[in-house]
Write a protein that holds these residues in place. Structure first.
Motif, PDB file in Angstrom:
ATOM      1  N   ASP A 128      74.439  76.106 -19.042  1.00  0.00           N
ATOM      2  CA  ASP A 128      75.777  76.385 -19.057  1.00  0.00           C
ATOM      3  C   ASP A 128      76.145  76.573 -17.512  1.00  0.00           C
ATOM      4  O   ASP A 128      77.215  76.394 -17.103  1.00  0.00           O
ATOM      5  CB  ASP A 128      76.367  77.571 -19.781  1.00  0.00           C
ATOM      6  CG  ASP A 128      76.345  77.394 -21.217  1.00  0.00           C
ATOM      7  OD1 ASP A 128      76.083  76.108 -21.624  1.00  0.00           O
ATOM      8  OD2 ASP A 128      76.355  78.253 -22.211  1.00  0.00           O
ATOM      9  N   ALA A 129      75.428  77.179 -16.777  1.00  0.00           N
ATOM     10  CA  ALA A 129      75.496  77.555 -15.448  1.00  0.00           C
ATOM     11  C   ALA A 129      75.273  76.123 -14.588  1.00  0.00           C
ATOM     12  O   ALA A 129      75.325  76.027 -13.243  1.00  0.00           O
ATOM     13  CB  ALA A 129      74.495  78.585 -14.988  1.00  0.00           C
ATOM     14  N   ALA A 130      74.788  74.802 -15.260  1.00  0.00           N
ATOM     15  CA  ALA A 130      74.754  73.666 -14.468  1.00  0.00           C
ATOM     16  C   ALA A 130      73.486  73.612 -13.592  1.00  0.00           C
ATOM     17  O   ALA A 130      73.380  72.834 -12.671  1.00  0.00           O
ATOM     18  CB  ALA A 130      75.833  73.478 -13.804  1.00  0.00           C
ATOM     19  N   VAL A 131      72.592  74.374 -13.977  1.00  0.00           N
ATOM     20  CA  VAL A 131      71.193  74.261 -13.177  1.00  0.00           C
ATOM     21  C   VAL A 131      70.704  72.898 -13.481  1.00  0.00           C
ATOM     22  O   VAL A 131      71.046  72.069 -14.457  1.00  0.00           O
ATOM     23  CB  VAL A 131      70.086  75.341 -13.787  1.00  0.00           C
ATOM     24  CG1 VAL A 131      70.607  76.564 -13.320  1.00  0.00           C
ATOM     25  CG2 VAL A 131      69.608  75.149 -15.228  1.00  0.00           C
ATOM     26  N   ASP A 132      69.757  72.439 -12.890  1.00  0.00           N
ATOM     27  CA  ASP A 132      69.310  70.870 -13.111  1.00  0.00           C
ATOM     28  C   ASP A 132      67.942  70.932 -13.931  1.00  0.00           C
ATOM     29  O   ASP A 132      67.910  69.859 -14.562  1.00  0.00           O
ATOM     30  CB  ASP A 132      68.694  70.530 -11.710  1.00  0.00           C
ATOM     31  CG  ASP A 132      69.802  70.297 -10.719  1.00  0.00           C
ATOM     32  OD1 ASP A 132      70.781  69.478 -10.832  1.00  0.00           O
ATOM     33  OD2 ASP A 132      70.220  71.021  -9.564  1.00  0.00           O
ATOM     34  N   ALA A 133      67.389  71.908 -13.940  1.00  0.00           N
ATOM     35  CA  ALA A 133      66.171  72.050 -15.012  1.00  0.00           C
ATOM     36  C   ALA A 133      65.726  73.553 -15.448  1.00  0.00           C
ATOM     37  O   ALA A 133      66.472  74.534 -14.528  1.00  0.00           O
ATOM     38  CB  ALA A 133      64.986  71.516 -14.276  1.00  0.00           C
ATOM     39  N   ILE A 134      65.175  73.659 -16.258  1.00  0.00           N
ATOM     40  CA  ILE A 134      64.731  75.043 -16.631  1.00  0.00           C
ATOM     41  C   ILE A 134      63.282  75.327 -16.761  1.00  0.00           C
ATOM     42  O   ILE A 134      62.540  74.185 -17.285  1.00  0.00           O
ATOM     43  CB  ILE A 134      65.394  75.250 -18.183  1.00  0.00           C
ATOM     44  CG1 ILE A 134      66.895  75.527 -18.009  1.00  0.00           C
ATOM     45  CG2 ILE A 134      64.688  76.346 -18.850  1.00  0.00           C
ATOM     46  CD1 ILE A 134      67.693  75.321 -19.371  1.00  0.00           C
ATOM     47  N   VAL A 135      62.848  76.287 -16.448  1.00  0.00           N
ATOM     48  CA  VAL A 135      61.530  76.744 -16.802  1.00  0.00           C
ATOM     49  C   VAL A 135      61.337  77.609 -17.936  1.00  0.00           C
ATOM     50  O   VAL A 135      61.939  78.867 -17.583  1.00  0.00           O
ATOM     51  CB  VAL A 135      60.669  77.378 -15.456  1.00  0.00           C
ATOM     52  CG1 VAL A 135      59.135  77.642 -15.714  1.00  0.00           C
ATOM     53  CG2 VAL A 135      60.365  76.304 -14.386  1.00  0.00           C
ATOM     54  N   ALA A 136      60.792  77.542 -19.038  1.00  0.00           N
ATOM     55  CA  ALA A 136      60.541  78.296 -20.141  1.00  0.00           C
ATOM     56  C   ALA A 136      59.252  78.999 -20.352  1.00  0.00           C
ATOM     57  O   ALA A 136      58.302  78.311 -20.336  1.00  0.00           O
ATOM     58  CB  ALA A 136      61.006  77.359 -21.386  1.00  0.00           C
ATOM     59  N   GLU A 137      59.244  80.058 -19.777  1.00  0.00           N
ATOM     60  CA  GLU A 137      57.853  80.811 -19.780  1.00  0.00           C
ATOM     61  C   GLU A 137      57.755  81.920 -20.926  1.00  0.00           C
ATOM     62  O   GLU A 137      58.231  82.748 -21.208  1.00  0.00           O
ATOM     63  CB  GLU A 137      58.173  81.585 -18.362  1.00  0.00           C
ATOM     64  CG  GLU A 137      56.706  82.268 -18.112  1.00  0.00           C
ATOM     65  CD  GLU A 137      56.931  82.976 -16.571  1.00  0.00           C
ATOM     66  OE1 GLU A 137      56.143  82.577 -15.652  1.00  0.00           O
ATOM     67  OE2 GLU A 137      57.746  84.290 -16.745  1.00  0.00           O
ATOM     68  N   GLY A 138      56.752  81.423 -21.327  1.00  0.00           N
ATOM     69  CA  GLY A 138      55.826  82.325 -22.564  1.00  0.00           C
ATOM     70  C   GLY A 138      55.451  83.644 -22.235  1.00  0.00           C
ATOM     71  O   GLY A 138      55.062  83.881 -20.949  1.00  0.00           O
ATOM     72  N   PHE A 139      55.160  84.532 -23.223  1.00  0.00           N
ATOM     73  CA  PHE A 139      54.619  85.697 -23.356  1.00  0.00           C
ATOM     74  C   PHE A 139      53.403  85.761 -22.620  1.00  0.00           C
ATOM     75  O   PHE A 139      52.893  86.869 -22.160  1.00  0.00           O
ATOM     76  CB  PHE A 139      54.696  86.368 -24.648  1.00  0.00           C
ATOM     77  CG  PHE A 139      53.752  87.568 -24.756  1.00  0.00           C
ATOM     78  CD1 PHE A 139      54.183  88.565 -24.334  1.00  0.00           C
ATOM     79  CD2 PHE A 139      52.758  87.435 -25.750  1.00  0.00           C
ATOM     80  CE1 PHE A 139      53.487  89.842 -24.711  1.00  0.00           C
ATOM     81  CE2 PHE A 139      52.138  88.493 -26.000  1.00  0.00           C
ATOM     82  CZ  PHE A 139      52.397  89.752 -25.446  1.00  0.00           C
ATOM     83  N   GLU A 140      52.695  84.786 -22.758  1.00  0.00           N
ATOM     84  CA  GLU A 140      51.258  84.724 -22.081  1.00  0.00           C
ATOM     85  C   GLU A 140      51.059  84.709 -20.635  1.00  0.00           C
ATOM     86  O   GLU A 140      50.103  85.142 -20.171  1.00  0.00           O
ATOM     87  CB  GLU A 140      50.436  83.283 -22.323  1.00  0.00           C
ATOM     88  CG  GLU A 140      50.583  83.015 -24.003  1.00  0.00           C
ATOM     89  CD  GLU A 140      51.565  82.426 -24.601  1.00  0.00           C
ATOM     90  OE1 GLU A 140      51.326  81.455 -25.455  1.00  0.00           O
ATOM     91  OE2 GLU A 140      52.733  82.403 -23.967  1.00  0.00           O
ATOM     92  N   ALA A 141      52.452  84.404 -20.042  1.00  0.00           N
ATOM     93  CA  ALA A 141      52.287  84.365 -18.230  1.00  0.00           C
ATOM     94  C   ALA A 141      52.016  85.749 -17.805  1.00  0.00           C
ATOM     95  O   ALA A 141      52.145  86.796 -18.451  1.00  0.00           O
ATOM     96  CB  ALA A 141      53.852  83.977 -17.901  1.00  0.00           C
ATOM     97  N   GLY A 142      51.507  85.701 -16.592  1.00  0.00           N
ATOM     98  CA  GLY A 142      51.315  86.875 -15.830  1.00  0.00           C
ATOM     99  C   GLY A 142      52.787  87.214 -15.314  1.00  0.00           C
ATOM    100  O   GLY A 142      53.583  86.464 -15.175  1.00  0.00           O
ATOM    101  N   GLY A 143      52.539  88.633 -14.410  1.00  0.00           N
ATOM    102  CA  GLY A 143      53.642  89.048 -13.884  1.00  0.00           C
ATOM    103  C   GLY A 143      54.672  89.342 -14.671  1.00  0.00           C
ATOM    104  O   GLY A 143      54.534  89.414 -15.954  1.00  0.00           O
ATOM    105  N   HIS A 144      55.800  89.373 -13.810  1.00  0.00           N
ATOM    106  CA  HIS A 144      56.985  89.860 -14.933  1.00  0.00           C
ATOM    107  C   HIS A 144      57.372  89.091 -16.126  1.00  0.00           C
ATOM    108  O   HIS A 144      57.551  87.476 -15.904  1.00  0.00           O
ATOM    109  CB  HIS A 144      58.287  90.200 -13.838  1.00  0.00           C
ATOM    110  CG  HIS A 144      58.097  91.262 -13.013  1.00  0.00           C
ATOM    111  ND1 HIS A 144      58.000  92.442 -13.385  1.00  0.00           N
ATOM    112  CD2 HIS A 144      57.933  91.213 -11.710  1.00  0.00           C
ATOM    113  CE1 HIS A 144      57.610  93.560 -12.509  1.00  0.00           C
ATOM    114  NE2 HIS A 144      57.636  92.583 -11.535  1.00  0.00           N
ATOM    115  N   ASN A 145      57.787  89.356 -17.149  1.00  0.00           N
ATOM    116  CA  ASN A 145      57.987  88.401 -18.351  1.00  0.00           C
ATOM    117  C   ASN A 145      58.927  89.019 -19.347  1.00  0.00           C
ATOM    118  O   ASN A 145      59.815  90.136 -18.834  1.00  0.00           O
ATOM    119  CB  ASN A 145      56.460  88.697 -19.211  1.00  0.00           C
ATOM    120  CG  ASN A 145      56.040  87.395 -19.908  1.00  0.00           C
ATOM    121  OD1 ASN A 145      56.992  86.935 -20.493  1.00  0.00           O
ATOM    122  ND2 ASN A 145      54.730  87.123 -19.648  1.00  0.00           N
TER     123      ASN A 145
END
Length: 313
Positions: A128-145
Motif C-alpha cells: 500500500d505504501a507503493a514499494v517496488d518489491a517486498i522481502v518476506a523474512e521467515g522466523f529462521e532468519a538471524g538478527g532482528h526478526n
C-alpha cells in the motif's frame, strides 16, 4: 536467468545479499554484485560519514547495481537518506519500521524501494505504501526478526497469495535447493544473509565466522522479544539473558543487561562470550568460509541442478 527481480534490479541472478550490521560493507556488496547478484551495504552499524565512504568505495569496486539497507529505527536516519541521495544510490532496502515514512521521498528521487517484512499484515502495508518489491523474512532468519515466529515455508505462500509486486524470500536460505524451494513457493528471488557472513569479504570478525561454520542445529534461539526480537547464538551473554528471564527481569532490566554495543562487541570485535552473535538457524548448514563469488556460483549451480532433477520426474 530473467524474471521480475532480475529485471527490477538489472542483475544476472535473483540473489540478494542481506544488508547485515557489522558484516555488509563495500567489499562484500561489490563482490556479490560483481558475481551477478545484488550486493547490499548494511548501514545500520555505520555513522553517516562511514556510509558515504562505503558507497564511494563500492562504486569504485563495481560497475554493477548495488543497494543500501536502512533500518528505520536508526537515530539519524535523515542523515543517511541525505547521503544516499547525494551519492546517487539507485536501490534502497528499508526495514524495521513503517514503509510510509520514507518510500514516497525515495521514489520521488527515482530510487527503487524494497521493504523487509516478517508477516502478511506488514507485507500488505508495504504494498500500500507503493514499494517496488517486498522481502518476506521467515522466523529462521538471524538478527532482528518477527514476533509472530512465522516460518519461511508458511510466510512466502501466504504473502504471495495477497500481493502483486515482486516477492523476495529470506530466512533459512543458504543453498541452491532452498532457493529453488522458495521460488516454488512463490518467491521471485531470495535474500541470503547467514551464508555471506561466512565469506572472505564479510567485515565481521574471523572469530564470529568460525562460530558460524561450527554451529550445529539448535545452537541459535530467538529472544529479547520485549525489546526487539533477535536470533542469537547461545553463548555466555545469551545464558545471562535466559537467567534474567528466569529471575523475572523487567523490560528495563533487560535493556540494562543488553546495554550498548553488544552486537559490535560480538560480531565485529570477536568477543564470543559477552558479545551478541546474530545468525540464522541455517548456520547449521554452513561449513566453510569462501569468497562471495563462489557462494553465488554454488547457489546458482545447485539451483539449476535441483531444478533439472525436478523437471525430469
Amino acid at each position: 536467468m530473467q524474471n521480475r527481480i532480475t529485471e527490477l534490479f538489472k542483475i544476472e541472478f535473483p540473489i540478494i545479499q542481506g544488508g547485515m550490521i557489522w558484516t555488509s560493507g563495500w567489499r562484500l556488496a561489490s563482490a556479490v554484485s560483481n558475481a551477478g547478484g545484488l550486493g547490499v551495504i548494511g548501514s545500520g552499524s555505520m555513522y553517516p560519514d562511514v556510509l558515504r565512504e562505503h558507497i564511494q568505495k563500492c562504486k569504485k569496486a563495481t560497475s554493477k547495481p548495488f543497494a543500501v539497507n536502512v533500518p528505520m529505527l536508526y537515530p539519524d536516519i535523515d542523515k543517511l537518506m541525505d547521503i544516499i541521495i547525494e551519492e546517487d544510490v539507485k536501490i534502497v532496502f528499508t526495514s524495521a519500521g513503517n514503509p510510509n515514512t520514507w518510500t514516497s521521498f525515495l521514489k520521488e528521487k527515482g530510487i527503487t524501494v524494497v521493504h523487509v517484512v516478517s508477516s502478511l499484515k506488514f507485507a500488505l502495508k508495504a504494498q500500500d505504501a507503493a514499494v517496488d518489491a517486498i522481502v518476506a523474512e521467515g522466523f529462521e532468519a538471524g538478527g532482528h526478526n518477527g514476533r509472530d515466529e512465522t516460518t519461511t515455508l508458511v510466510l512466502i505462500p501466504a504473502v504471495k497469495e495477497k500481493i502483486t509486486i515482486p516477492l523476495i524470500a529470506a530466512g533459512g536460505i543458504a543453498t541452491g535447493s532452498a532457493m529453488l524451494a522458495a521460488m516454488v513457493l512463490g518467491a521471485d528471488g531470495v535474500q541470503v544473509g547467514s551464508r555471506f557472513v561466512a565469506s572472505e569479504e564479510a567485515s565481521n570478525h574471523i572469530n564470529f565466522k568460525e562460530v558460524v561454520v561450527n554451529a550445529k542445529e539448535g545452537d541459535t534461539n530467538l529472544t529479547l522479544k520485549e525489546l526487539a526480537p533477535v536470533r542469537l547464538v547461545k553463548n555466555k551473554f545469551y545464558n545471562e539473558v535466559q537467567k534474567a528471564y528466569a529471575d523475572g527481569a523487567t523490560t528495563e532490566e533487560l535493556k540494562t543487561l543488553l546495554g550498548r554495543g553488544r552486537a559490535k562487541k560480538g560480531m565485529f570485535l570477536g568477543d564470543l562470550e559477552d558479545g551478541e552473535l546474530e545468525i540464522g538457524q541455517v548456520s547449521a548448514l554452513i561449513h566453510d568460509i569462501k569468497p562471495a563469488a563462489e557462494i553465488v556460483k554454488e547457489l546458482m549451480s545447485e539451483f539449476q541442478e535441483r531444478k533439472a532433477e525436478l523437471s525430469s520426474l
